[in-house]
Design a protein around this motif. Sequence first.
Motif, short mmCIF file in Angstrom:
data_model
loop_
_atom_site.label_atom_id
_atom_site.label_comp_id
_atom_site.label_asym_id
_atom_site.label_seq_id
_atom_site.Cartn_x
_atom_site.Cartn_y
_atom_site.Cartn_z
N GLY A 48 -1.60 23.52 25.68
CA GLY A 48 -1.52 24.52 24.95
C GLY A 48 0.20 24.82 24.35
O GLY A 48 0.70 23.64 24.55
N GLN A 49 0.39 25.62 23.98
CA GLN A 49 1.86 25.81 23.36
C GLN A 49 2.97 25.38 24.26
O GLN A 49 3.62 24.62 23.69
CB GLN A 49 2.15 27.19 22.97
N GLN A 58 2.37 21.48 24.45
CA GLN A 58 3.06 20.84 23.26
C GLN A 58 4.58 20.96 23.28
O GLN A 58 5.18 19.93 22.86
CB GLN A 58 2.68 21.48 22.16
N TRP A 59 5.41 21.97 23.71
CA TRP A 59 6.70 22.23 23.47
C TRP A 59 7.29 21.10 24.43
O TRP A 59 8.30 20.24 24.05
CB TRP A 59 7.08 23.50 23.94
#
Length: 76
Positions: A56-57, A60-61
């Motif tokens: 998810g975000q 990925q971050w």
Amino acid sequence: MIVALVLRGMAWAELPLPVVRELVRANKLAQIEYTFQQSDALEGIDLVWTEQRVPGQAGQWIQSQLLNISQDVWKG
């Protein structure tokens, strides 16, 4: 960045003791003793996810943040 997430109760992490020693002393973080841990120095960091689902975000971050850190920092 990771420490802030841990302090807010949004994540957990294995962090070098010299970085968080004062937070442990102030009872803001808990230190877990592992029988297999031989030293405070970590040799590396593993980032793992399933092939069946794209991270998810947040995942990925974290991946991009870790990949952008110079290897010299980890060796230092």
